[in-house]
Design an enzyme around this catalytic site. Sequence first.
Site, PDB file in Angstrom:
ATOM      1  N   SER A  54       0.797  -1.239   0.000  1.00  0.00           N
ATOM      2  CA  SER A  54       0.000   0.000   0.000  1.00  0.00           C
ATOM      3  C   SER A  54       0.819   1.273   0.000  1.00  0.00           C
ATOM      4  O   SER A  54       0.251   2.367  -0.119  1.00  0.00           O
ATOM      5  CB  SER A  54      -0.980   0.012   1.179  1.00  0.00           C
ATOM      6  N   MET A  55       2.136   1.186   0.102  1.00  0.00           N
ATOM      7  CA  MET A  55       2.949   2.382  -0.139  1.00  0.00           C
ATOM      8  C   MET A  55       2.939   2.747  -1.624  1.00  0.00           C
ATOM      9  O   MET A  55       3.479   3.777  -2.020  1.00  0.00           O
ATOM     10  CB  MET A  55       4.370   2.173   0.377  1.00  0.00           C
TER      11      MET A  55
END
Length: 410
Positions: free
Chosen positions: A75-76
């Site tokens: 999710s970065m």
Amino acid sequence: MSVARSKDPDQIGFDTARLARIDEHFGRYVDDGRLAGWQVVVTRRGEVAHSSTYGLRDRESGAPVEADTLWRIYSMTKPVTSVAAMMLWEEGRFELTDEISRWLPEFADLRVYSKGSALKPYTVPAVEPIRVWHLLTHTAGLTYGFMQTSVVDGLYRAAGYDLYPPADVDLAGACAAFGELPLLFQPGSAWGYSVATDVLGRLVEVISGQSLDAFFADRIFGPLGMTDTRWWVEGDEAERLAALYVPEPRSGRAVRYDSLGSLAFSKPALLSGGGGLISSAADYHRFTQVLLRGGELDGVRLLGPRTVRFMTRNHLPGGQDLGTLSTGGFAETTLDGIGFGLGFAVVDDPIPSRVPSSVGEYYWGGVASTAFWVDPAEEITALLFTQLMPSSTYPLRSQLRQLVYAALID
């Protein structure tokens, strides 16, 4: 590439001995088997004050974590996709209040879950369309199947969308499926972590006329020299990728998770703007420096400084925090005092978390326990990389904050 210390910590307000506590503390996680290995980078005023690695990127082969190790950042990826969308916004290609059905007609005439079971859900019409800002702030009413906290999550899983999508579905196909499923709540009325950034990635594709990987390469990674950031690894580069682990339930020792980790070795059908990228510390360091510097690095400008400041303010309705608006199921950190901007969590009040930080600090992380934050007030960026799922297993992120701010003495 690697990220080497570029300045004596004492020259930029850090105590060197206190920064060494980072390695001592996280070293214990490796020594007792809870993590295989990790990498940490801390900067201030654009200078690298601390850069360290410890342990193994692949415990089974004995390969160590090295400066150029590759990590699944999951999710970065979301902040990168959000920056991509806002680059198009700066060109006047859309307004934040535009309905996304203008480009993605599958999101017209939406229904919202009201009551009932997954076998017989009762829905009502959406009273507000999904707008672009809803995607950027996770207030669209979409969800994730893996959250497992609602009937709508179950409907996503039944449609094949759990932690990963069906193997043969591309981004356009996934968005078509999401448009058929009911929303978890009326758009704009709550905050729910979701596939919204995947839909945002599809919006980037349609508006730009490029695939998401081509847009990232041409407009972000290439200009910034982020040569390690990609969607999958193959050939010799595969040796640099850290193995993926999960905690063994009884001992807590990290055990290999190849059934999921092996997916990184082939091109995915779906280019996930919400969780698809692999990167290195050196590359993501450059991305965080762009943010800290107001959208520019080494003569390459992605965004204007006012756009970055706008993105990193709390955009939740009425200035509320995630503790109030969250629909639940997101247990990685304390949500009280935390707002959400356009692609980032934003600290409005650090006191509820009981961990030092600055008002206006913004951050995010990935499900395999990677994390970053940018603190404009103190001009700090910090990066943590390891490969342990889920990220809520240990309080790695809050502990890194505790150690970094304890070392700041000016």
